[in-house]
Design a protein around this motif. Structure first.
Motif, PDB file in Angstrom:
ATOM      1  N   THR A  20       0.830  -1.212   0.000  1.00 51.64           N
ATOM      2  CA  THR A  20       0.000   0.000   0.000  1.00 51.64           C
ATOM      3  C   THR A  20       0.861   1.257   0.000  1.00 51.64           C
ATOM      4  N   TYR A  23       2.682   1.562  -3.496  1.00 50.45           N
ATOM      5  CA  TYR A  23       1.754   1.891  -4.579  1.00 50.45           C
ATOM      6  C   TYR A  23       1.328   3.356  -4.516  1.00 50.45           C
ATOM      7  N   ASN A  24       0.877   3.780  -3.352  1.00 52.81           N
ATOM      8  CA  ASN A  24       0.383   5.150  -3.206  1.00 52.81           C
ATOM      9  C   ASN A  24       1.502   6.179  -3.366  1.00 52.81           C
ATOM     10  N   GLN A  27       2.399   6.377  -7.006  1.00 51.49           N
ATOM     11  CA  GLN A  27       1.328   7.010  -7.792  1.00 51.49           C
ATOM     12  C   GLN A  27       1.303   8.516  -7.557  1.00 51.49           C
ATOM     13  N   PRO A  83       5.432  -0.501 -12.774  1.00 51.13           N
ATOM     14  CA  PRO A  83       4.119   0.022 -12.380  1.00 51.13           C
ATOM     15  C   PRO A  83       2.977  -0.980 -12.557  1.00 51.13           C
ATOM     16  N   SER A  84       3.012  -1.765 -13.619  1.00 46.29           N
ATOM     17  CA  SER A  84       1.910  -2.714 -13.845  1.00 46.29           C
ATOM     18  C   SER A  84       1.936  -3.838 -12.807  1.00 46.29           C
ATOM     19  N   SER A  87       0.678  -2.439  -9.557  1.00 47.18           N
ATOM     20  CA  SER A  87      -0.786  -2.323  -9.571  1.00 47.18           C
ATOM     21  C   SER A  87      -1.450  -3.654  -9.277  1.00 47.18           C
ATOM     22  N   TYR A  90      -1.007  -4.315  -5.660  1.00 47.88           N
ATOM     23  CA  TYR A  90      -1.935  -3.508  -4.871  1.00 47.88           C
ATOM     24  C   TYR A  90      -3.336  -4.101  -4.917  1.00 47.88           C
ATOM     25  N   GLY A  91      -3.738  -4.567  -6.088  1.00 48.07           N
ATOM     26  CA  GLY A  91      -5.043  -5.234  -6.200  1.00 48.07           C
ATOM     27  C   GLY A  91      -5.126  -6.458  -5.301  1.00 48.07           C
ATOM     28  N   ASP A 142      -9.230   6.740  -7.950  1.00 49.27           N
ATOM     29  CA  ASP A 142      -8.702   5.413  -8.238  1.00 49.27           C
ATOM     30  C   ASP A 142      -9.638   4.408  -7.584  1.00 49.27           C
ATOM     31  N   LEU A 144      -9.631   1.240  -7.462  1.00 44.66           N
ATOM     32  CA  LEU A 144      -8.935   0.163  -6.751  1.00 44.66           C
ATOM     33  C   LEU A 144      -8.617   0.582  -5.318  1.00 44.66           C
ATOM     34  N   VAL A 145      -8.144   1.801  -5.146  1.00 44.20           N
ATOM     35  CA  VAL A 145      -7.837   2.325  -3.818  1.00 44.20           C
ATOM     36  C   VAL A 145      -9.125   2.464  -3.008  1.00 44.20           C
TER      37      VAL A 145
END
Length: 184
Positions: A20, A23-24, A27, A83-84, A87, A90-91, A142, A144-145
């Motif tokens: 988390t 990712y944040n 981003q 990044p992918s 992501s 993070y998912g 976002d 997802l977030v």
């Protein structure tokens, strides 16, 4: 004593916190939307290490600490984790956070007792994720977030409700206390 505390819950939560944060941060989101993950993550690392120390697994604690540091560094470095992939990771924190709560929720439900679980920590999780939900709705576009924040509030809300419900519950005699009284 670590009675009533689920080690697997804390390990899963620490992994989710690291993902988390990375990712944040990567981003470029405002610290207010994920900052509680840093503080809760540090708290969870300390609790995890204490659980291992109190159960005589200090060497595993040392290996765990080093592994977490390496894992976190790799997540923050885009040359290791693109990044992918971040992501996708993070998912995966969404089911990871829910999964991290299930063993603790189940242990409390089964024992009808919260053991040594800290009320401060439980309510800190709940109010921290509630604040994150609010700031996410206001500051981040976002989904997802947002989904992660909603599910974290629900899972932490269940733990907070259990904490309130079993507030004055006594430990089961045979599991958590040594009876020093001799029977005649």
């Amino acid at each position: 004593s670590v009675a009533g505390i689920s080690l697997s819950s804390y390990v899963l939560e620490v992994l989710a916190n690291a993902i988390t944060l990375a990712y944040n941060f990567r981003q470029g989101y405002s610290f207010t939307t994920y900052g509680e993950a840093l503080f809760i993550g540090v708290q969870n690392i300390v609790i995890t290490l204490l659980i291992l120390a109190f159960t005589g697994r200090t060497m595993i604690g040392l290996v765990t600490s080093v592994s977490l540091l390496v894992f976190t560094y790799v997540l923050f470095d885009a040359s290791f984790v693109g990044p992918s992939i971040l992501s996708v990771l993070y998912g995966l924190t969404i089911p990871l956070v829910i999964s991290s709560r299930i063993p603790q929720i189940y242990a409390i439900h089964k024992n009808k007792y919260t053991g040594q679980l800290s009320a401060f920590a439980v309510f800190n999780y709940f109010f921290g994720t509630a604040a994150r939900l609010f700031t996410t709705m206001v500051e981040v576009d976002d989904s997802l977030v947002l989904i992660g924040a909603v599910l974290a509030v629900v899972a932490n809300g269940v733990l907070a409700a259990q904490m309130l419900y079993f507030w004055n519950a006594q430990a089961p005699q045979d599991k958590y206390r040594l009876d020093t009284k001799k029977t005649k």
